[in-house]
Design a protein around this motif. Structure first.
Motif, PDB file in Angstrom:
ATOM      1  N   UNK A  13     -28.998  30.131  -3.575  1.00  0.00           N
ATOM      2  CA  UNK A  13     -29.045  30.067  -2.117  1.00  0.00           C
ATOM      3  C   UNK A  13     -29.858  31.228  -1.551  1.00  0.00           C
ATOM      4  N   UNK A  14     -29.649  32.425  -2.085  1.00  0.00           N
ATOM      5  CA  UNK A  14     -30.412  33.583  -1.619  1.00  0.00           C
ATOM      6  C   UNK A  14     -31.902  33.410  -1.912  1.00  0.00           C
ATOM      7  N   UNK A  15     -32.245  32.977  -3.131  1.00  0.00           N
ATOM      8  CA  UNK A  15     -33.650  32.771  -3.485  1.00  0.00           C
ATOM      9  C   UNK A  15     -34.293  31.671  -2.652  1.00  0.00           C
ATOM     10  N   UNK A  16     -33.536  30.655  -2.328  1.00  0.00           N
ATOM     11  CA  UNK A  16     -34.049  29.564  -1.501  1.00  0.00           C
ATOM     12  C   UNK A  16     -34.378  30.057  -0.094  1.00  0.00           C
ATOM     13  N   UNK A  17     -33.512  30.902   0.450  1.00  0.00           N
ATOM     14  CA  UNK A  17     -33.776  31.475   1.779  1.00  0.00           C
ATOM     15  C   UNK A  17     -35.038  32.329   1.744  1.00  0.00           C
ATOM     16  N   UNK A  22     -40.895  33.000   3.035  1.00  0.00           N
ATOM     17  CA  UNK A  22     -42.206  33.442   2.570  1.00  0.00           C
ATOM     18  C   UNK A  22     -43.310  32.412   2.809  1.00  0.00           C
ATOM     19  N   UNK A  23     -42.952  31.167   2.959  1.00  0.00           N
ATOM     20  CA  UNK A  23     -43.963  30.119   3.064  1.00  0.00           C
ATOM     21  C   UNK A  23     -44.660  30.152   4.416  1.00  0.00           C
ATOM     22  N   UNK A  24     -45.882  29.699   4.378  1.00  0.00           N
ATOM     23  CA  UNK A  24     -46.709  29.625   5.573  1.00  0.00           C
ATOM     24  C   UNK A  24     -46.431  28.309   6.278  1.00  0.00           C
ATOM     25  N   UNK A  57     -39.581  25.984  -4.262  1.00  0.00           N
ATOM     26  CA  UNK A  57     -38.591  25.632  -3.249  1.00  0.00           C
ATOM     27  C   UNK A  57     -37.940  24.296  -3.575  1.00  0.00           C
ATOM     28  N   UNK A  58     -38.731  23.335  -4.012  1.00  0.00           N
ATOM     29  CA  UNK A  58     -38.186  22.023  -4.381  1.00  0.00           C
ATOM     30  C   UNK A  58     -37.264  22.128  -5.589  1.00  0.00           C
ATOM     31  N   UNK A  59     -37.656  22.939  -6.560  1.00  0.00           N
ATOM     32  CA  UNK A  59     -36.826  23.111  -7.762  1.00  0.00           C
ATOM     33  C   UNK A  59     -35.508  23.794  -7.403  1.00  0.00           C
ATOM     34  N   UNK A  60     -35.593  24.869  -6.602  1.00  0.00           N
ATOM     35  CA  UNK A  60     -34.372  25.583  -6.214  1.00  0.00           C
ATOM     36  C   UNK A  60     -33.477  24.726  -5.316  1.00  0.00           C
ATOM     37  N   UNK A  61     -34.074  23.895  -4.472  1.00  0.00           N
ATOM     38  CA  UNK A  61     -33.274  23.004  -3.639  1.00  0.00           C
ATOM     39  C   UNK A  61     -32.526  21.990  -4.503  1.00  0.00           C
ATOM     40  N   UNK A  64     -29.712  23.869  -6.153  1.00  0.00           N
ATOM     41  CA  UNK A  64     -28.687  24.119  -5.138  1.00  0.00           C
ATOM     42  C   UNK A  64     -27.835  22.872  -4.909  1.00  0.00           C
ATOM     43  N   UNK A  65     -28.471  21.726  -4.841  1.00  0.00           N
ATOM     44  CA  UNK A  65     -27.759  20.460  -4.644  1.00  0.00           C
ATOM     45  C   UNK A  65     -26.848  20.161  -5.831  1.00  0.00           C
TER      46      UNK A  65
END
Length: 106
Positions: A13-17, A22-24, A57-61, A64-65
């Motif tokens: 969750x922290x890494x996802x935030x 960081x993304x543009x 982000x997709x991998x971490x999401x 997370x799920x």
């Protein structure tokens, strides 16, 4: 098991935030597209290939799920072992037959 999955869940969750922040943004170059500079992308145009940050982000999401579902399953399995207080039979106290002592309220 619950503690391990919970700690993984919190780290993800922290890494996802952090990755999302960081993304543009998609419309961040709007000023450059309308005369502020020579940008090759338009505001509503093609985005191109997915960047490293968007893939992570997709991998971490997804992780997370999955950890969310695992935590819900583990918690439901642990809750099956508990019983309600109302379902337990009431325990009666033994009354002394010698009532010579005065009654003192607590």
């Amino acid at each position: 098991m619950f503690g391990i999955v919970l700690s993984i869940h919190l780290v993800v969750a922290f890494l996802l935030i952090v990755l999302v922040l960081l993304q543009h943004g998609k419309g961040a170059d709007a000023g450059a597209n309308f005369g502020g500079g020579g940008s090759s992308q338009s505001v509503f145009g093609s985005r191109g290939s997915a960047t490293f940050l968007s893939r992570m982000t997709a991998i971490l999401a997804t992780v997370f799920f999955i950890t969310s579902l695992a935590l819900a399953y583990i918690a439901s399995q642990q809750a099956k072992g508990y019983q309600s207080v109302t379902k337990q039979p009431a325990q009666s106290e033994q009354v002394k037959e010698n009532n010579d002592e005065p009654v003192v309220p607590n």
